[in-house]
Motif scaffolding. Structure first.
Motif, PDB file in Angstrom:
ATOM      1  N   GLU A  84       0.622  -1.216  -0.140  1.00 17.23           N
ATOM      2  CA  GLU A  84       0.163   0.141  -0.276  1.00 17.23           C
ATOM      3  C   GLU A  84       0.895   1.368  -0.256  1.00 17.23           C
ATOM      4  O   GLU A  84       0.215   2.274  -0.834  1.00 17.23           O
ATOM      5  CB  GLU A  84      -0.935   0.215   1.143  1.00 17.23           C
ATOM      6  CG  GLU A  84      -2.491  -1.224   1.296  1.00 17.23           C
ATOM      7  CD  GLU A  84      -2.598  -1.578   2.363  1.00 17.23           C
ATOM      8  OE1 GLU A  84      -3.463  -1.746   2.342  1.00 17.23           O
ATOM      9  OE2 GLU A  84      -2.775  -0.157   3.377  1.00 17.23           O
ATOM     10  N   SER A 153     -15.812  -2.834  -1.364  1.00 23.99           N
ATOM     11  CA  SER A 153     -16.397  -2.856  -0.270  1.00 23.99           C
ATOM     12  C   SER A 153     -17.356  -1.757  -0.598  1.00 23.99           C
ATOM     13  O   SER A 153     -17.668  -1.527  -1.675  1.00 23.99           O
ATOM     14  CB  SER A 153     -14.757  -2.614   0.665  1.00 23.99           C
ATOM     15  OG  SER A 153     -14.587  -1.132  -0.026  1.00 23.99           O
ATOM     16  N   SER A 156     -16.309   1.076  -1.918  1.00 21.23           N
ATOM     17  CA  SER A 156     -15.789   1.286  -3.455  1.00 21.23           C
ATOM     18  C   SER A 156     -16.512   2.587  -3.794  1.00 21.23           C
ATOM     19  O   SER A 156     -16.022   2.997  -4.751  1.00 21.23           O
ATOM     20  CB  SER A 156     -16.177  -0.274  -4.190  1.00 21.23           C
ATOM     21  OG  SER A 156     -15.594  -1.023  -3.538  1.00 21.23           O
ATOM     22  N   PHE A 159     -15.101   5.751  -3.773  1.00 22.56           N
ATOM     23  CA  PHE A 159     -13.360   5.250  -4.514  1.00 22.56           C
ATOM     24  C   PHE A 159     -14.349   5.998  -5.217  1.00 22.56           C
ATOM     25  O   PHE A 159     -13.258   6.945  -6.572  1.00 22.56           O
ATOM     26  CB  PHE A 159     -13.143   4.454  -4.949  1.00 22.56           C
ATOM     27  CG  PHE A 159     -12.576   4.394  -3.137  1.00 22.56           C
ATOM     28  CD1 PHE A 159     -12.150   4.846  -2.151  1.00 22.56           C
ATOM     29  CD2 PHE A 159     -12.184   3.005  -2.100  1.00 22.56           C
ATOM     30  CE1 PHE A 159     -11.984   5.116  -0.833  1.00 22.56           C
ATOM     31  CE2 PHE A 159     -12.391   2.887  -1.312  1.00 22.56           C
ATOM     32  CZ  PHE A 159     -11.457   3.809  -0.402  1.00 22.56           C
ATOM     33  N   ALA A 221      -7.418   3.060  -4.419  1.00 23.00           N
ATOM     34  CA  ALA A 221      -7.827   2.509  -2.466  1.00 23.00           C
ATOM     35  C   ALA A 221      -8.598   1.151  -2.817  1.00 23.00           C
ATOM     36  O   ALA A 221      -8.247   0.671  -1.493  1.00 23.00           O
ATOM     37  CB  ALA A 221      -8.704   3.700  -2.486  1.00 23.00           C
ATOM     38  N   PRO A 222      -9.025   0.536  -3.611  1.00 24.06           N
ATOM     39  CA  PRO A 222      -9.801  -0.250  -2.903  1.00 24.06           C
ATOM     40  C   PRO A 222      -9.661  -1.863  -3.225  1.00 24.06           C
ATOM     41  O   PRO A 222      -9.371  -2.485  -3.499  1.00 24.06           O
ATOM     42  CB  PRO A 222     -10.921  -0.576  -4.137  1.00 24.06           C
ATOM     43  CG  PRO A 222     -11.323   0.887  -5.165  1.00 24.06           C
ATOM     44  CD  PRO A 222      -9.769   1.566  -4.480  1.00 24.06           C
ATOM     45  N   PHE A 224      -6.702  -1.650  -1.422  1.00 30.85           N
ATOM     46  CA  PHE A 224      -5.774  -1.755  -0.051  1.00 30.85           C
ATOM     47  C   PHE A 224      -6.895  -2.315   0.977  1.00 30.85           C
ATOM     48  O   PHE A 224      -7.713  -2.841   0.759  1.00 30.85           O
ATOM     49  CB  PHE A 224      -6.520  -0.253   0.565  1.00 30.85           C
ATOM     50  CG  PHE A 224      -5.683   0.918   0.414  1.00 30.85           C
ATOM     51  CD1 PHE A 224      -4.853   0.525  -0.976  1.00 30.85           C
ATOM     52  CD2 PHE A 224      -5.833   2.752   0.150  1.00 30.85           C
ATOM     53  CE1 PHE A 224      -4.083   1.699  -1.473  1.00 30.85           C
ATOM     54  CE2 PHE A 224      -4.919   3.263  -0.281  1.00 30.85           C
ATOM     55  CZ  PHE A 224      -3.792   2.749  -1.171  1.00 30.85           C
ATOM     56  N   SER A 228      -7.067   0.100   6.004  1.00 30.13           N
ATOM     57  CA  SER A 228      -6.396   1.519   5.009  1.00 30.13           C
ATOM     58  C   SER A 228      -7.464   2.377   3.840  1.00 30.13           C
ATOM     59  O   SER A 228      -6.848   3.343   4.115  1.00 30.13           O
ATOM     60  CB  SER A 228      -5.194   0.809   4.544  1.00 30.13           C
ATOM     61  OG  SER A 228      -4.732   0.167   5.136  1.00 30.13           O
ATOM     62  N   GLN A 229      -8.816   1.573   3.674  1.00 31.63           N
ATOM     63  CA  GLN A 229      -9.632   2.213   2.514  1.00 31.63           C
ATOM     64  C   GLN A 229     -10.235   2.899   3.784  1.00 31.63           C
ATOM     65  O   GLN A 229     -10.882   4.298   3.561  1.00 31.63           O
ATOM     66  CB  GLN A 229     -10.415   1.109   2.604  1.00 31.63           C
ATOM     67  CG  GLN A 229     -10.094   0.678   1.224  1.00 31.63           C
ATOM     68  CD  GLN A 229     -11.293   0.049   0.932  1.00 31.63           C
ATOM     69  OE1 GLN A 229     -12.528  -0.251   0.655  1.00 31.63           O
ATOM     70  NE2 GLN A 229     -10.620  -1.257   0.395  1.00 31.63           N
ATOM     71  N   ARG A 230     -10.687   2.804   5.070  1.00 30.74           N
ATOM     72  CA  ARG A 230     -11.262   3.445   5.670  1.00 30.74           C
ATOM     73  C   ARG A 230     -10.332   5.004   6.544  1.00 30.74           C
ATOM     74  O   ARG A 230     -10.767   6.118   6.656  1.00 30.74           O
ATOM     75  CB  ARG A 230     -11.866   2.691   7.315  1.00 30.74           C
ATOM     76  CG  ARG A 230     -12.936   1.883   6.657  1.00 30.74           C
ATOM     77  CD  ARG A 230     -13.449   0.745   8.294  1.00 30.74           C
ATOM     78  NE  ARG A 230     -13.663   2.123   9.444  1.00 30.74           N
ATOM     79  CZ  ARG A 230     -14.579   2.316   9.386  1.00 30.74           C
ATOM     80  NH1 ARG A 230     -15.883   1.968   8.625  1.00 30.74           N
ATOM     81  NH2 ARG A 230     -14.901   3.152  10.258  1.00 30.74           N
ATOM     82  N   TYR A 273     -18.692   9.203   1.286  1.00 34.22           N
ATOM     83  CA  TYR A 273     -17.178   8.798   1.904  1.00 34.22           C
ATOM     84  C   TYR A 273     -17.842   8.406   3.242  1.00 34.22           C
ATOM     85  O   TYR A 273     -17.841   7.608   3.974  1.00 34.22           O
ATOM     86  CB  TYR A 273     -16.341   9.801   1.906  1.00 34.22           C
ATOM     87  CG  TYR A 273     -15.653   9.542   1.041  1.00 34.22           C
ATOM     88  CD1 TYR A 273     -14.226   8.229   0.973  1.00 34.22           C
ATOM     89  CD2 TYR A 273     -15.152   9.699  -0.149  1.00 34.22           C
ATOM     90  CE1 TYR A 273     -13.637   8.033  -0.441  1.00 34.22           C
ATOM     91  CE2 TYR A 273     -14.295  10.238  -0.588  1.00 34.22           C
ATOM     92  CZ  TYR A 273     -13.475   9.297  -0.661  1.00 34.22           C
ATOM     93  OH  TYR A 273     -12.410   9.198  -1.794  1.00 34.22           O
TER      94      TYR A 273
END
Length: 290
Positions: A84, A153, A156, A159, A221-222, A224, A228-230, A273
């Motif tokens: 990442e 997620s 997504s 993102f 980011a998807p 991650f 880490s996404q959060r 988000y």
């Protein structure tokens, strides 16, 4: 040295983490200076070093908000997985290289005053230095890049929306800053109180580089981990809410572009988000968590 190879991925010291550790202070200092001393920070870019206008300071503080969030991102990214960190470093390298190239072109066009040329050349050198640092980070031989695509997620959609909007607006602002004003005025009938100054266009171009950077990160980011996404999503919420509050504070003096173009975009991105973050916390108890 052998002991370091057996450390968990999140605690392995990578080249990217070393660059992040230094860049966070540079970004924080730059962002804070542009936020609290916008008039002084923008004067160096104006033709003939004229005093900064109100619109100049608004764009400067907008860019500062993005830079401060970038400093927070690289601060927290030190604890991301090596793969990442490598992804973030690659996005940083591309965006800083693009900004350095644009500023190098601007510094070679004229006529420019000595103060303007010095400001542009020094900015070019700063962005080129950051690009070189991240190029070094991207060449870390220990990194094993993840080529697998994880399942979507709850974040997504956020993102994807951010990637599309940010890439379009960031590329336009960076490469053709005048179009940042001309296209909305032509196709959306948004009124402008006055034509943008040279100072303002340079700042828009700089801000476009950071917008583009975040859009590239949103596109990656998807891949991650959910944790880490959060973290990335929370930092983006801070950025977009901060920009909205900034524009709300100056609402009466803003032109239509910032009122009816910028604010709705910021709120939509923040809403996507927040919705993704809330959905994540409401997943069933039996759902596997990262």
């Amino acid at each position: 040295r052998n002991k370091q190879r057996h450390l968990p991925p999140s605690t392995m010291t990578t080249r990217a983490s070393k660059v992040f550790a230094i860049h966070r202070f540079i970004a924080f200092a730059s962002g804070a200076t542009m936020l609290f001393f916008a008039e002084d920070a923008t004067t160096g870019f104006s033709t003939g070093s004229n005093p900064a206008t109100f619109q100049d300071t608004v764009v400067c503080r907008s860019c500062a908000a993005s830079i401060l969030c970038l400093s927070l991102l690289v601060h927290t990214a030190r604890f991301f997985s090596p793969a990442e960190q490598d992804t973030i470093a690659r996005c940083m390298f591309f965006s800083f290289l693009a900004v350095a190239a644009v500023f190098a072109r601007l510094s070679d066009t004229g006529p420019l005053s000595d103060a303007d040329r010095i400001a542009l050349v020094s900015s070019t050198a700063a962005f080129a230095g950051l690009a070189m640092a991240y190029a070094w980070a991207c060449l870390d031989p220990r990194i094993v890049r993840n080529t697998e695509s994880p399942p979507p997620s709850a974040l997504s959609p956020a993102f994807g929306f951010h990637n599309a909007v940010g890439f379009a607006s960031g590329s336009l602002s960076l490469l053709y800053p005048a179009g940042f004003y001309e296209l909305p005025q032509k196709y959306l009938s948004l009124s402008m109180d006055s034509s943008p100054t040279t100072n303002e266009l340079v700042l828009v171009s700089m801000w476009g580089g950071f917008i583009l950077n975040f859009s590239l990160l949103a596109g990656r980011a998807p891949r991650f981990s959910l944790r880490s996404q959060r973290i990335f999503a929370q930092i983006m919420v801070i950025q977009f809410i901060g920009l909205t509050l900034l524009y709300a504070f100056y609402w009466d003096r803003l032109n239509d572009l910032y009122r009816f173009g910028g604010v709705p975009t910021f709120l939509c991105c923040a809403g996507f988000y927040v919705y993704g973050l809330v959905r994540r916390t409401r997943e069933p108890a039996g759902t596997k968590k990262d």
